[in-house]
Design a protein around this motif. Structure first.
Motif, PDB file in Angstrom:
ATOM      1  N   LEU A 395       0.850  -1.208   0.000  1.00 32.09           N
ATOM      2  CA  LEU A 395       0.000   0.000   0.000  1.00 32.09           C
ATOM      3  C   LEU A 395       0.873   1.240   0.000  1.00 32.09           C
ATOM      4  CD1 LEU A 395      -2.663   1.533   0.125  1.00 32.09           C
ATOM      5  CD2 LEU A 395      -2.682   1.172   2.623  1.00 32.09           C
ATOM      6  N   ARG A 396       1.933   1.230   0.857  1.00 34.02           N
ATOM      7  CA  ARG A 396       2.818   2.410   0.901  1.00 34.02           C
ATOM      8  C   ARG A 396       3.464   2.630  -0.462  1.00 34.02           C
ATOM      9  NH1 ARG A 396       4.221   0.726   5.884  1.00 34.02           N
ATOM     10  NH2 ARG A 396       6.162  -0.218   5.228  1.00 34.02           N
ATOM     11  N   ASN A 397       3.830   1.556  -1.114  1.00 36.37           N
ATOM     12  CA  ASN A 397       4.443   1.679  -2.436  1.00 36.37           C
ATOM     13  C   ASN A 397       3.454   2.297  -3.417  1.00 36.37           C
ATOM     14  OD1 ASN A 397       5.625   1.348  -4.919  1.00 36.37           O
ATOM     15  ND2 ASN A 397       6.109  -0.814  -4.678  1.00 36.37           N
ATOM     16  N   ALA A 398       2.222   1.795  -3.406  1.00 31.69           N
ATOM     17  CA  ALA A 398       1.202   2.313  -4.330  1.00 31.69           C
ATOM     18  C   ALA A 398       0.923   3.791  -4.048  1.00 31.69           C
ATOM     19  CB  ALA A 398      -0.079   1.493  -4.184  1.00 31.69           C
ATOM     20  N   GLU A 399       0.836   4.125  -2.760  1.00 27.62           N
ATOM     21  CA  GLU A 399       0.584   5.531  -2.399  1.00 27.62           C
ATOM     22  C   GLU A 399       1.767   6.395  -2.811  1.00 27.62           C
ATOM     23  OE1 GLU A 399      -2.609   5.437   1.270  1.00 27.62           O
ATOM     24  OE2 GLU A 399      -0.470   5.161   1.754  1.00 27.62           O
ATOM     25  N   HIS A 400       2.945   5.826  -2.715  1.00 27.26           N
ATOM     26  CA  HIS A 400       4.132   6.581  -3.109  1.00 27.26           C
ATOM     27  C   HIS A 400       4.100   6.855  -4.600  1.00 27.26           C
ATOM     28  CE1 HIS A 400       7.993   7.794  -1.375  1.00 27.26           C
ATOM     29  NE2 HIS A 400       8.269   7.961  -2.635  1.00 27.26           N
ATOM     30  N   GLN A 401       3.681   5.859  -5.373  1.00 28.02           N
ATOM     31  CA  GLN A 401       3.663   6.043  -6.827  1.00 28.02           C
ATOM     32  C   GLN A 401       2.627   7.089  -7.231  1.00 28.02           C
ATOM     33  OE1 GLN A 401       4.121   2.680  -9.452  1.00 28.02           O
ATOM     34  NE2 GLN A 401       4.951   1.358  -7.832  1.00 28.02           N
ATOM     35  N   VAL A 417      -7.471  13.377 -15.298  1.00 25.46           N
ATOM     36  CA  VAL A 417      -7.895  12.238 -14.461  1.00 25.46           C
ATOM     37  C   VAL A 417      -6.665  11.545 -13.870  1.00 25.46           C
ATOM     38  CG1 VAL A 417      -9.083  10.004 -14.374  1.00 25.46           C
ATOM     39  CG2 VAL A 417      -9.910  11.796 -15.940  1.00 25.46           C
ATOM     40  N   TRP A 418      -6.707  11.324 -12.545  1.00 21.40           N
ATOM     41  CA  TRP A 418      -5.733  10.449 -11.893  1.00 21.40           C
ATOM     42  C   TRP A 418      -6.446   9.122 -11.639  1.00 21.40           C
ATOM     43  CZ3 TRP A 418      -1.401  12.859 -12.566  1.00 21.40           C
ATOM     44  CH2 TRP A 418      -1.229  14.207 -12.291  1.00 21.40           C
ATOM     45  N   SER A 419      -5.888   8.041 -12.161  1.00 14.83           N
ATOM     46  CA  SER A 419      -6.517   6.735 -11.932  1.00 14.83           C
ATOM     47  C   SER A 419      -5.709   5.941 -10.922  1.00 14.83           C
ATOM     48  CB  SER A 419      -6.595   5.933 -13.241  1.00 14.83           C
ATOM     49  OG  SER A 419      -6.898   4.569 -12.953  1.00 14.83           O
ATOM     50  N   ILE A 420      -6.443   5.386  -9.943  1.00 15.46           N
ATOM     51  CA  ILE A 420      -5.774   4.670  -8.853  1.00 15.46           C
ATOM     52  C   ILE A 420      -5.700   3.154  -9.109  1.00 15.46           C
ATOM     53  CG2 ILE A 420      -6.274   6.387  -7.073  1.00 15.46           C
ATOM     54  CD1 ILE A 420      -8.692   4.643  -6.258  1.00 15.46           C
ATOM     55  N   MET A 434      -8.076   0.241  -1.751  1.00 17.38           N
ATOM     56  CA  MET A 434      -8.445   1.193  -2.812  1.00 17.38           C
ATOM     57  C   MET A 434      -9.097   2.448  -2.238  1.00 17.38           C
ATOM     58  SD  MET A 434      -7.179  -0.041  -5.452  1.00 17.38           S
ATOM     59  CE  MET A 434      -7.856   0.797  -6.889  1.00 17.38           C
ATOM     60  N   GLU A 435      -9.813   2.304  -1.147  1.00 14.08           N
ATOM     61  CA  GLU A 435     -10.399   3.511  -0.543  1.00 14.08           C
ATOM     62  C   GLU A 435      -9.293   4.400   0.013  1.00 14.08           C
ATOM     63  OE1 GLU A 435     -14.812   1.673   0.335  1.00 14.08           O
ATOM     64  OE2 GLU A 435     -13.729   2.709   1.974  1.00 14.08           O
ATOM     65  N   ALA A 436      -8.244   3.775   0.558  1.00  8.63           N
ATOM     66  CA  ALA A 436      -7.095   4.564   1.042  1.00  8.63           C
ATOM     67  C   ALA A 436      -6.438   5.284  -0.138  1.00  8.63           C
ATOM     68  CB  ALA A 436      -6.082   3.646   1.720  1.00  8.63           C
ATOM     69  N   MET A 437      -6.323   4.583  -1.265  1.00  2.47           N
ATOM     70  CA  MET A 437      -5.724   5.200  -2.461  1.00  2.47           C
ATOM     71  C   MET A 437      -6.570   6.369  -2.943  1.00  2.47           C
ATOM     72  SD  MET A 437      -2.852   3.847  -3.518  1.00  2.47           S
ATOM     73  CE  MET A 437      -2.767   4.177  -5.282  1.00  2.47           C
ATOM     74  N   ALA A 438      -7.885   6.174  -2.939  1.00  2.00           N
ATOM     75  CA  ALA A 438      -8.781   7.250  -3.404  1.00  2.00           C
ATOM     76  C   ALA A 438      -8.646   8.466  -2.484  1.00  2.00           C
ATOM     77  CB  ALA A 438     -10.220   6.746  -3.431  1.00  2.00           C
ATOM     78  N   ASP A 439      -8.624   8.212  -1.188  1.00  2.00           N
ATOM     79  CA  ASP A 439      -8.492   9.332  -0.234  1.00  2.00           C
ATOM     80  C   ASP A 439      -7.169  10.065  -0.448  1.00  2.00           C
ATOM     81  OD1 ASP A 439     -10.087   7.457   2.500  1.00  2.00           O
ATOM     82  OD2 ASP A 439     -10.906   8.534   0.738  1.00  2.00           O
ATOM     83  N   SER A 440      -6.097   9.294  -0.666  1.00  2.00           N
ATOM     84  CA  SER A 440      -4.790   9.951  -0.882  1.00  2.00           C
ATOM     85  C   SER A 440      -4.829  10.819  -2.132  1.00  2.00           C
ATOM     86  CB  SER A 440      -3.693   8.902  -1.068  1.00  2.00           C
ATOM     87  OG  SER A 440      -3.604   8.086   0.062  1.00  2.00           O
ATOM     88  N   ALA A 441      -5.371  10.262  -3.204  1.00  2.00           N
ATOM     89  CA  ALA A 441      -5.385  11.014  -4.470  1.00  2.00           C
ATOM     90  C   ALA A 441      -6.226  12.288  -4.335  1.00  2.00           C
ATOM     91  CB  ALA A 441      -5.922  10.132  -5.589  1.00  2.00           C
TER      92      ALA A 441
END
Ligand code: GCU
Length: 610
Positions: A395-401, A417-420, A434-441
């Motif tokens: 997750l940290r890696n994905a959020e970092h990217q 558009v940013w796609s997660i 994915m909800e964490a990714m959406a919140d980060s974006a």
């Protein structure tokens, strides 16, 4: 020791990564020495040259050992079992798979070595910048450790002011592109796992105090206010910062806080707004008393309203296509701006105003090109299929990217558009991720739309249902469907279907399509014939036109691309054949079906010039 090492490494890698997330904005507009060119390489499947890379922090004095030493035999009796100077060379930037026949399928470790002569100036600071290395890179300079980076498609850099020699310098990098479950992307994906130093390498020369990062865009849903920030580096007291947009008669001077950050707003009098029909960019300069940088920035707003996507307040239809970051004529990763131009020009020929850059951050230059060519962009991170959902470091890696991608392209008007992620299964552990990714974006950029390519599924025999809970978190509901190819019967049978979409939001079909071997002609019932693909497109256009909230489509895919998952000997041979253009640049029949549809759509939406 070996057993512990990998897990320690992965934790260390991420701690290190978070420290690296901010890199110099708009590096191509800075003073730099290009380190592109021929680099020596040694293929090392057994990691014989690796003696460890303890710890994360650069340690000026600690010698690394192994191949990082770049040793040369000093006496006839000295035993050394490698020699970079006598090793063959690869082009950088460039993947190794398309440059060395023995490495076409190679996944593992390759060592790179490069010598350069340089005389650092005493009052300057130096940063070694890599715009992308796939996948994991251990970086050293003059046998000194700089650090580790994991993730194949985003930039990273190290300050090397202290490590540089006055004269000869050498960089040694251990690159490994082995697919792993915990990586992002994970170990299964439908594209070629091109390895190596795939984008530019530079040595940037910066003043002691310099402009590290900035964002200058129109405020959210506000055509009358430009807002942004400037982040200085190397300052210990507040500084005057001037932001100037001469052609628009706009400027402001602000003072940074003690951390070198300043935010600002500029009321807009008159401005030509950026749009595909009028890709107007303004020269913007940022100046302090020790540094200055200039950028070409377009100003536009993007938002949703009910079922509509509004560009500069007006409803737009996104006439799109998907694209991999691959020049099929090599075939390999784009090596220069012309390779990127080739791809985007093909999209323009299709009468597109929108391109989905799948499934990972593409070359930085592509977004700049899209700004100048008037193409809107969807950019994505490779959270693709079955990621290791419960693994925190994944997750940290994905959020970092996503953080790095948004940081890199936040000043590009083309990016809307940013796609997660893509085609991620709706299972509980994925929801959390994915909800964490959406919140980060959303937190990283509230001025653009957040989406993901969801999966559609059949509720009953004729209803295609989109009810993925993640849809709640997205500004635009996008989904992939392959009726007429993977499901739904023959192309002419798919019109029996209807859609049930649980969200009253704009809808983008993020993938639809069929395979065809360019030049293979038969009747429309014959798989892989151009006629079959053409028939799918004709019937799909009717099918998706049933969706009242349809505001865009990005068929899969602009041009055939390499994939080790496609091995049909008659039609595929390592190519995914869903391109509208063949790998030799030949347009297939379906290309013209879509082009016609887009001409109609353009007239229908009739976007007025500003
Ligand atoms: C999937 C996926 C693509 C893949 C395509 C295909 O939907 O997102 O990466 O290449 O379908 O099957 O061709």
């Amino acid at each position: 020791m070996k057993k512990i090492l990998p897990c320690i490494l992965s934790v260390v890698a991420f701690i290190h990564l978070s420290a690296q997330s901010s890199f110099i904005q708009n590096i191509y507009a800075r003073n730099y020495l290009s380190l592109d060119g021929r680099w020596h390489y040694i293929v090392d499947p057994f990691e014989t040259g690796f003696r460890g890379f303890q710890g994360a922090k650069a340690d000026e004095d600690e010698k690394l050992g192994g191949f990082f030493q770049n040793k040369q035999q000093q006496s006839k009796s000295e035993l050394i079992e490698y020699n970079f100077l006598k090793a063959p060379t690869l082009n950088v930037p460039g993947d190794w798979n398309s440059q060395d026949k023995e490495l076409v399928y190679y996944e593992g470790t390759v060592w790179y070595e490069h010598d350069f002569n340089f005389h650092p100036q005493p009052d300057k600071r130096y940063f070694l910048r890599f715009n992308a290395i796939n996948y994991e890179a251990y970086i050293s300079l003059n046998d000194k450790k700089l650090g580790i980076h994991a993730g194949g498609f985003t930039p990273f850099e190290f300050e090397v002011t202290k490590q540089l020699n006055d004269g000869n310098n050498f960089i040694v990098i251990k690159v490994n592109n082995t697919r792993k479950k915990e990586n992002v992307p994970t170990d299964n994906f439908d594209w070629w796992n091109y390895g190596g130093i795939i984008r530019d390498v530079m040595l940037a020369e910066m003043p002691q105090a310099f402009i590290k990062d900035y964002k200058i865009q129109l405020a959210k849903k506000n055509l009358k206010t430009i807002e942004g920030f400037v982040q200085l580096n190397g300052v210990s007291f507040s500084q005057q910062i001037k932001i100037n947009i001469p052609e628009a008669g706009l400027q402001t001077t602000v003072t940074s806080d003690a951390n070198g950050k300043a935010t600002f707003t500029i009321p807009v009098k008159k401005l030509e707004y950026w749009s595909p029909e009028n890709p107007k960019r303004y020269k913007v300069s940022i100046t302090t008393n020790t540094d200055s940088v200039t950028d070409e920035i377009g100003f536009r707003t993007i938002e949703t309203k009910g079922a509509d996507i509004l560009l500069n307040g007006k409803s737009i239809f996104l006439r799109g296509v998907c694209l991999h970051d691959e020049n099929p004529l090599i075939p390999g990763r784009p090596r220069n701006i012309d390779d990127c131009k080739l791809l985007l020009n093909w999209a323009k020929e299709l009468n597109c105003n929108f391109v989905r850059l799948a499934h990972y951050p593409h070359n930085e230059e592509e977004a700049k090109l899209a700004d100048s060519m008037g193409l809107l962009l969807w950019e994505e991170v490779p959270v693709y299929w079955t990621i290791d959902w419960t693994n925190d470091s994944t997750l940290r890696n994905a959020e970092h990217q996503i953080t790095d991608l948004i940081s890199r392209d936040k000043n590009r008007a083309s990016v809307i558009v940013w796609s997660i992620g893509n085609e991620t299964p709706s299972i509980p552990e994925r929801e959390k991720f994915m909800e964490a990714m959406a919140d980060s974006a959303h937190a990283l950029d509230s001025t653009r739309l957040i989406s993901a390519a969801l999966l559609a599924h059949n509720e009953d025999s004729t209803t295609i249902e989109i009810n993925d809970a993640l849809g709640k978190k997205l500004d635009v509901v996008s989904f992939n469907e392959y009726y007429g190819w993977y499901m739904g019967g023959m192309p002419w049978e798919i019109n029996k279907y209807n859609f049930k979409i649980d969200f009253d939001k704009p809808v983008i079909i993020s993938e639809v399509g069929a395979g065809a071997l360019g030049g293979f002609h038969a009747d429309s019932a014959t798989r892989f014939s151009e006629e079959y693909q053409e028939s799918v497109y004709k019937n799909q256009i009717q099918l998706i036109s049933k969706i009242k909230n349809l505001r865009g489509v990005t068929p899969w895919i602009l041009v055939d691309f390499r994939s080790p998952k496609r091995m049909n000997p008659d039609y595929q041979n390592g190519w995914n054949r869903k391109g509208l253009i063949s790998e030799t640049g030949q347009k297939k029949k379906a290309f013209f079906v879509l082009k016609d549809f887009y001409e109609k759509k353009e007239k229908e939406f009739n976007v007025v010039k500003y």
